[in-house]
Design a protein around this motif. Structure first.
Motif, PDB file in Angstrom:
ATOM      1  N   ARG A   1       0.852  -1.198   0.000  1.00 19.70           N
ATOM      2  CA  ARG A   1       0.000   0.000   0.000  1.00 19.70           C
ATOM      3  C   ARG A   1       0.884   1.244   0.000  1.00 19.70           C
ATOM      4  O   ARG A   1       1.457   1.619   1.034  1.00 19.70           O
ATOM      5  CB  ARG A   1      -0.908   0.003   1.236  1.00 19.70           C
ATOM      6  N   PRO A   2       1.016   1.946  -1.138  1.00 22.63           N
ATOM      7  CA  PRO A   2       1.844   3.166  -1.184  1.00 22.63           C
ATOM      8  C   PRO A   2       1.388   4.226  -0.190  1.00 22.63           C
ATOM      9  O   PRO A   2       2.225   4.978   0.337  1.00 22.63           O
ATOM     10  CB  PRO A   2       1.673   3.654  -2.630  1.00 22.63           C
ATOM     11  N   ASP A   3       0.083   4.311   0.065  1.00 16.74           N
ATOM     12  CA  ASP A   3      -0.412   5.336   0.990  1.00 16.74           C
ATOM     13  C   ASP A   3       0.075   5.074   2.412  1.00 16.74           C
ATOM     14  O   ASP A   3       0.486   5.997   3.118  1.00 16.74           O
ATOM     15  CB  ASP A   3      -1.934   5.458   0.928  1.00 16.74           C
ATOM     16  N   ILE A   4       0.043   3.817   2.849  1.00 21.64           N
ATOM     17  CA  ILE A   4       0.526   3.498   4.192  1.00 21.64           C
ATOM     18  C   ILE A   4       2.008   3.810   4.313  1.00 21.64           C
ATOM     19  O   ILE A   4       2.460   4.406   5.301  1.00 21.64           O
ATOM     20  CB  ILE A   4       0.259   2.021   4.532  1.00 21.64           C
ATOM     21  N   MET A   5       2.781   3.422   3.317  1.00 21.57           N
ATOM     22  CA  MET A   5       4.230   3.591   3.397  1.00 21.57           C
ATOM     23  C   MET A   5       4.640   5.060   3.363  1.00 21.57           C
ATOM     24  O   MET A   5       5.632   5.456   3.985  1.00 21.57           O
ATOM     25  CB  MET A   5       4.910   2.831   2.257  1.00 21.57           C
ATOM     26  N   MET A   6       3.890   5.896   2.645  1.00 21.20           N
ATOM     27  CA  MET A   6       4.303   7.301   2.493  1.00 21.20           C
ATOM     28  C   MET A   6       3.588   8.272   3.428  1.00 21.20           C
ATOM     29  O   MET A   6       4.103   9.363   3.689  1.00 21.20           O
ATOM     30  CB  MET A   6       4.112   7.736   1.044  1.00 21.20           C
ATOM     31  N   THR A   7       2.417   7.900   3.928  1.00 17.97           N
ATOM     32  CA  THR A   7       1.679   8.828   4.793  1.00 17.97           C
ATOM     33  C   THR A   7       1.338   8.245   6.151  1.00 17.97           C
ATOM     34  O   THR A   7       0.884   8.984   7.025  1.00 17.97           O
ATOM     35  CB  THR A   7       0.361   9.284   4.120  1.00 17.97           C
ATOM     36  N   GLY A   8       1.526   6.941   6.326  1.00 12.64           N
ATOM     37  CA  GLY A   8       1.198   6.320   7.606  1.00 12.64           C
ATOM     38  C   GLY A   8      -0.261   5.966   7.767  1.00 12.64           C
ATOM     39  O   GLY A   8      -0.671   5.448   8.807  1.00 12.64           O
ATOM     40  N   ARG A   9      -1.078   6.243   6.733  1.00 20.25           N
ATOM     41  CA  ARG A   9      -2.495   5.905   6.814  1.00 20.25           C
ATOM     42  C   ARG A   9      -3.014   5.503   5.440  1.00 20.25           C
ATOM     43  O   ARG A   9      -2.356   5.728   4.415  1.00 20.25           O
ATOM     44  CB  ARG A   9      -3.311   7.072   7.355  1.00 20.25           C
ATOM     45  N   THR A  10      -4.199   4.918   5.422  1.00 21.78           N
ATOM     46  CA  THR A  10      -4.832   4.562   4.155  1.00 21.78           C
ATOM     47  C   THR A  10      -5.638   5.747   3.666  1.00 21.78           C
ATOM     48  O   THR A  10      -6.496   6.266   4.376  1.00 21.78           O
ATOM     49  CB  THR A  10      -5.758   3.344   4.326  1.00 21.78           C
ATOM     50  N   LEU A  11      -5.366   6.182   2.443  1.00 19.53           N
ATOM     51  CA  LEU A  11      -6.079   7.318   1.862  1.00 19.53           C
ATOM     52  C   LEU A  11      -7.332   6.870   1.123  1.00 19.53           C
ATOM     53  O   LEU A  11      -8.169   7.695   0.760  1.00 19.53           O
ATOM     54  CB  LEU A  11      -5.161   8.081   0.911  1.00 19.53           C
ATOM     55  N   LEU A  12      -7.441   5.571   0.873  1.00 22.84           N
ATOM     56  CA  LEU A  12      -8.653   5.009   0.281  1.00 22.84           C
ATOM     57  C   LEU A  12      -8.775   3.563   0.732  1.00 22.84           C
ATOM     58  O   LEU A  12      -7.864   3.004   1.331  1.00 22.84           O
ATOM     59  CB  LEU A  12      -8.629   5.116  -1.247  1.00 22.84           C
ATOM     60  N   GLY A  13      -9.921   2.972   0.462  1.00 22.65           N
ATOM     61  CA  GLY A  13     -10.182   1.604   0.892  1.00 22.65           C
ATOM     62  C   GLY A  13     -11.553   1.504   1.527  1.00 22.65           C
ATOM     63  O   GLY A  13     -11.870   2.247   2.464  1.00 22.65           O
ATOM     64  N   HIS A  14     -12.370   0.608   0.990  1.00 27.02           N
ATOM     65  CA  HIS A  14     -13.718   0.431   1.530  1.00 27.02           C
ATOM     66  C   HIS A  14     -13.656  -0.330   2.849  1.00 27.02           C
ATOM     67  O   HIS A  14     -12.833  -1.218   3.024  1.00 27.02           O
ATOM     68  CB  HIS A  14     -14.594  -0.321   0.529  1.00 27.02           C
ATOM     69  N   THR A  15     -14.513   0.045   3.768  1.00 22.09           N
ATOM     70  CA  THR A  15     -14.524  -0.619   5.068  1.00 22.09           C
ATOM     71  C   THR A  15     -14.843  -2.100   4.921  1.00 22.09           C
ATOM     72  O   THR A  15     -15.590  -2.505   4.041  1.00 22.09           O
ATOM     73  CB  THR A  15     -15.557   0.024   6.014  1.00 22.09           C
ATOM     74  N   SER A  16     -14.282  -2.893   5.822  1.00 20.65           N
ATOM     75  CA  SER A  16     -14.527  -4.332   5.816  1.00 20.65           C
ATOM     76  C   SER A  16     -15.932  -4.626   6.348  1.00 20.65           C
ATOM     77  O   SER A  16     -16.464  -3.879   7.184  1.00 20.65           O
ATOM     78  CB  SER A  16     -13.494  -5.030   6.691  1.00 20.65           C
ATOM     79  N   ALA A  17     -16.530  -5.692   5.847  1.00 19.74           N
ATOM     80  CA  ALA A  17     -17.864  -6.088   6.344  1.00 19.74           C
ATOM     81  C   ALA A  17     -17.825  -6.317   7.847  1.00 19.74           C
ATOM     82  O   ALA A  17     -18.745  -5.956   8.577  1.00 19.74           O
ATOM     83  CB  ALA A  17     -18.327  -7.354   5.621  1.00 19.74           C
ATOM     84  N   LYS A  18     -16.740  -6.899   8.317  1.00 17.93           N
ATOM     85  CA  LYS A  18     -16.552  -7.086   9.758  1.00 17.93           C
ATOM     86  C   LYS A  18     -15.394  -6.216  10.213  1.00 17.93           C
ATOM     87  O   LYS A  18     -14.274  -6.344   9.706  1.00 17.93           O
ATOM     88  CB  LYS A  18     -16.241  -8.543  10.108  1.00 17.93           C
ATOM     89  N   GLY A  19     -15.688  -5.334  11.112  1.00 17.64           N
ATOM     90  CA  GLY A  19     -14.656  -4.471  11.664  1.00 17.64           C
ATOM     91  C   GLY A  19     -14.619  -4.612  13.169  1.00 17.64           C
ATOM     92  O   GLY A  19     -14.302  -5.663  13.703  1.00 17.64           O
ATOM     93  N   GLN A  20     -15.019  -3.532  13.866  1.00 22.22           N
ATOM     94  CA  GLN A  20     -15.007  -3.561  15.334  1.00 22.22           C
ATOM     95  C   GLN A  20     -16.415  -3.610  15.928  1.00 22.22           C
ATOM     96  O   GLN A  20     -16.571  -3.534  17.146  1.00 22.22           O
ATOM     97  CB  GLN A  20     -14.294  -2.315  15.864  1.00 22.22           C
ATOM     98  N   GLN A  21     -17.425  -3.763  15.043  1.00 24.26           N
ATOM     99  CA  GLN A  21     -18.801  -3.604  15.519  1.00 24.26           C
ATOM    100  C   GLN A  21     -19.235  -4.638  16.547  1.00 24.26           C
ATOM    101  O   GLN A  21     -20.169  -4.411  17.312  1.00 24.26           O
ATOM    102  CB  GLN A  21     -19.789  -3.570  14.337  1.00 24.26           C
ATOM    103  N   LEU A  22     -18.583  -5.796  16.593  1.00 21.21           N
ATOM    104  CA  LEU A  22     -18.955  -6.820  17.575  1.00 21.21           C
ATOM    105  C   LEU A  22     -18.236  -6.628  18.910  1.00 21.21           C
ATOM    106  O   LEU A  22     -18.473  -7.388  19.854  1.00 21.21           O
ATOM    107  CB  LEU A  22     -18.641  -8.213  17.023  1.00 21.21           C
ATOM    108  N   ASP A  23     -17.359  -5.645  18.981  1.00 18.77           N
ATOM    109  CA  ASP A  23     -16.599  -5.373  20.219  1.00 18.77           C
ATOM    110  C   ASP A  23     -15.857  -6.604  20.726  1.00 18.77           C
ATOM    111  O   ASP A  23     -15.685  -6.798  21.940  1.00 18.77           O
ATOM    112  CB  ASP A  23     -17.533  -4.857  21.331  1.00 18.77           C
ATOM    113  N   ASP A  24     -15.396  -7.434  19.792  1.00 19.36           N
ATOM    114  CA  ASP A  24     -14.777  -8.693  20.188  1.00 19.36           C
ATOM    115  C   ASP A  24     -13.254  -8.631  20.239  1.00 19.36           C
ATOM    116  O   ASP A  24     -12.600  -9.613  20.575  1.00 19.36           O
ATOM    117  CB  ASP A  24     -15.206  -9.818  19.235  1.00 19.36           C
ATOM    118  N   HIS A  25     -12.698  -7.488  19.893  1.00 18.46           N
ATOM    119  CA  HIS A  25     -11.235  -7.370  19.922  1.00 18.46           C
ATOM    120  C   HIS A  25     -10.753  -6.736  21.212  1.00 18.46           C
ATOM    121  O   HIS A  25      -9.713  -7.116  21.759  1.00 18.46           O
ATOM    122  CB  HIS A  25     -10.750  -6.546  18.721  1.00 18.46           C
ATOM    123  N   TYR A  26     -11.507  -5.783  21.737  1.00 22.10           N
ATOM    124  CA  TYR A  26     -11.097  -5.023  22.924  1.00 22.10           C
ATOM    125  C   TYR A  26     -10.897  -5.961  24.119  1.00 22.10           C
ATOM    126  O   TYR A  26     -11.801  -6.696  24.512  1.00 22.10           O
ATOM    127  CB  TYR A  26     -12.163  -3.974  23.247  1.00 22.10           C
TER     128      TYR A  26
END
Length: 729
Positions: free
Chosen positions: A229-254
């Motif tokens: 990902r050129p954006d991650i390597m040059m800016t430290g963040r993603t400048l584009l990218g659709h959200t994943s169907a599963k993210g943090q909504q289940l609160d199962d990572h914390y």
């Protein structure tokens, strides 16, 4: 699937945890690579050791002759540890650390008699290139001279085969060119002011130390995936990218079970921290997938800041051994929580008392209330300046989001302490008279329990919250150097304590008021003025934003807005009076921070334009051509009926064309706005142009790119997707 993405995913999925063996108890390892008191006693003469201790405890200067003995002992200790080089380790105004390595090795003029040499002159002072670091106009390009000078209050340490000596960085003309000098001045100011106030309660107090416990949040991404990902390597963040169907909504990572690879990395990092004397204690999963946190035991603020700067460097180096990339950006992924660095701040006396911790007796509680209320009063008076201390391009993405405090600075103290302050405010209608008894006052004060911690809820939306025995400044960004926030906070509290003592002494002298009555009288008047800053509700709500405006609180949602407070008349007077920074130093930092903001947005705009034009559009066209061939084939087979049969494909072709056109046109417009911004001369105008004219295009371009990500064949998409970045173990 694109070759790069396929190879990155295959490499990431085949990773096994790097073998790592913890060796020895942490207590035995702690500080092994630090020239601490134990090492100094072993390698320094008695006079040299006393000189260092006096410098640490009392700020006395070290004689140059003794510096030679200290350097000799430090060198022998380092050589015994296998060290080959030394460096002055400092914190220029880049936000990162800096170092230039020199070998101990030297030879005589004729090249004979090689020897390891390191004297007091090399320990105390070096000369890096001042013009090559940000200086805000303090130095011309052709004026390169600047000096690093040893800070004995932060011990030297060994990393790898290099002896690192913490130093300050000043210009040839004496201005501070780093983050450490203003912090040291601020810590000295609060020591002096707080000690004087403490003497109202305990004459034995000779020193007050500001303490800091930071909480470092971060993301761990597989190295191969990050590099795809050129954006991650040059800016430290993603400048584009659709959200994943599963993210943090289940609160199962914390606070969930730490993934094996991440845990092995953490153990290795902890081992390095123990050797370097960084007292990390807590590790856990944070809210977002692949997000984690480290937190240490509280330390003296200058040392804590140095340790956090060092930790951020060590995190990246250890990550390389484990094929990880550490992301410290405040908002590296859209749609999931960003990262902060909560700064837990308190004050401690040399007699062992935490001044922000209530105790069993009313009189000691009066001491607690003195520092508690004065701190809130300082935030009340300087809230816009405190907001400016955490203003960066990356933190703008996080402030006000669902995991971070809003851009409006307010103070949360909990229902119980709110009730106590309300009662104190209403003890009497007017000012206390010399004849008025203090029993009622002490009874009210005595209602504060010894431990507040469990009696105050945690308000995650509050940027500055009291959490039992400390204040938690939650708005500091994860990539930030803590010194900026800590310099500002300690300076304004020092100023407030100084003013408080003047008011109390005037009541004692002018009205013959008893000391306790005078203290209580001033505190009660302060409480009446704190309604503006105290807030117990939901900081994310629109209602609070409207209420804050009515109260007259600032609401700077962007860095260019917030930074103006740095050069306000109030800021100039504060930092000048307290001896922290002069007008030149303040204006230089203001210009540097504006330039940094504009450059970061400029880089992100260029990277986004490049990815959208050279990755997204060609991929979309490639897929569109496949669809066109499909439609042509359907026409050949079905003839006149093909339009009804190929209806969806035709709509998809048109939709892709719409997004391609949208990307092309918006990237072009963004580029023109960048050119216009670059043509401006004033740093404030350039930053505002990038903020108001360039940055808004980011979301529009991203929207088109993210829609195409959903439409284009997964096998063709060149960029690693969110579901792959965040959910790969």
């Amino acid at each position: 699937m694109s070759t790069i993405r396929f190879q990155a995913l295959r490499e990431a999925s085949s990773r096994k945890p790097v073998h790592f063996e913890e060796s020895g108890r942490k207590s035995a390892l702690f500080g092994t690579n630090v020239f601490n008191e134990k090492a100094m006693k072993q390698y320094l003469t008695s006079d040299a050791f006393k000189a260092v201790q006096s410098a640490i405890q009392h700020g006395t200067k070290i004689d140059r002759k003794l510096a030679d003995y200290i350097a000799m002992g430090m060198k022998e200790w380092a050589l015994y540890k296998g060290v080959t080089h030394y460096t002055h380790w400092f914190q220029p105004l880049t936000g990162a650390t800096a170092e230039k390595h020199d070998a101990f090795f030297e030879t005589s003029f004729d090249g004979s008699d090689p020897v390891e040499k390191f004297g007091g002159a090399q320990l105390v002072q070096q000369e890096p290139d001042a013009s090559s670091f940000p200086n805000g106009g303090i130095r011309n390009t052709f004026e390169a001279r600047g000096y690093t000078a040893w800070d004995p209050t932060s011990p030297a340490f060994i990393f790898g085969t290099t002896l690192c000596i913490p130093t300050v960085f000043i210009s040839y003309t004496g201005e501070a060119l780093d983050n450490k000098i203003p912090l040291l001045r601020a810590l000295s100011a609060i020591d002096e002011a707080a000690t004087e106030v403490c003497k109202y309660f305990d004459k034995n107090v000779k020193k007050v130390t500001a303490t800091l416990g930071w909480e470092q949040e971060y993301f761990l991404i597989d190295k191969a995936l990050a590099e795809s990902r050129p954006d991650i390597m040059m800016t430290g963040r993603t400048l584009l990218g659709h959200t994943s169907a599963k993210g943090q909504q289940l609160d199962d990572h914390y606070f969930g079970a730490i993934p094996t690879r991440a845990l092995v990395y953490m153990r290795d990092l902890e081992q390095e921290c123990m050797l370097l004397g960084i007292p990390v204690k807590t590790r856990h999963n944070e809210v977002a997938p692949n997000q984690f946190e480290f937190a240490p035991i509280f330390e003296e603020t200058n040392l804590a800041v140095d340790h956090n700067c060092l930790l951020m460097d060590v995190m990246q180096k250890v990550a390389e051994r484990h094929y990880f990339k550490v992301l410290l950006h405040e908002k590296p992924f859209k749609g999931v929580n960003g990262s902060g660095k909560h700064n837990n701040w308190s004050l401690a006396t040399d007699t062992g008392i935490n001044l922000l911790s209530p105790s069993k007796t009313p009189m000691t509680n009066l001491q607690f209330l003195t520092f508690f209320i004065n701190t809130i009063k300082a935030v009340n008076d300087y809230e816009s300046l405190l907001r400016s201390s955490i203003a960066t391009a990356s933190n703008d993405h996080r402030l006000g989001a669902n995991e971070a405090p809003p851009a409006i600075i307010s103070v949360f103290i909990g229902q119980q302490l709110t009730k106590v302050l309300d009662e104190l405010k209403e003890v009497t209608k007017g000012k206390l008279s010399p004849e008025e008894k203090t029993d009622l006052k002490l009874n009210v004060v005595g209602k504060i329990p010894e431990v507040i911690l469990d009696n105050t809820d945690r308000n995650r939306t509050s940027p500055f919250a009291f959490t039992g025995n400390k204040f938690e400044f939650r708005a500091v960004g994860s990539s930030a150097n803590c010194s900026n926030a800590m310099t500002t906070l300690n300076t304004m509290v020092a100023k407030q304590l100084k003013d408080f003592k003047i008011e109390v002494d005037s009541l004692i002298d002018a009205k013959a008021m008893k000391k306790d009555d005078a203290i209580f009288n001033v505190l009660r008047e302060y409480i009446k003025k704190l309604k503006k800053i105290l807030f117990e509700g939901d900081g994310y709500s629109q209602a609070w934003e409207e209420e804050a405006a009515k109260r007259g609180l600032s609401n700077f949602k962007t860095t260019p807005e917030a930074l103006k407070a740095r050069i306000s008349k109030q800021a100039m007077e504060l930092f000048s009076e307290m001896g922290i920074m002069n007008q030149i130093e303040l204006e230089a930092r203001y210009e540097i921070e504006l330039e940094e903001y504009a450059k970061k947005i400029q880089i992100e705009g260029r990277v986004l334009g490049d990815i959208a034009t050279n990755h997204v559009i060609p991929t979309a066209i490639r897929y569109q051509n496949t669809l066109i061939e499909n439609v042509k084939g359907l026409k050949d087979i079905f003839g006149a009926e093909f339009e009804s049969i190929a209806k969806e494909q035709i709509i998809l072709i048109k939709t892709i064309s719409k997004h391609i056109e949208g990307i092309n046109s918006k990237v072009g417009e963004m580029t023109e706005e960048r050119k216009s911004a670059n043509g401006l001369k004033d740093a404030q105008l350039i930053a505002e142009a990038y903020c108001e004219k360039v940055k808004p295009y980011f979301d529009v371009i991203r929207e088109h790119c993210d829609k195409l990500e959903l439409l284009v064949d997964n096998e063709l998409w060149t960029l690693t997707k969110y579901r792959e970045l965040l959910l790969t173990k």
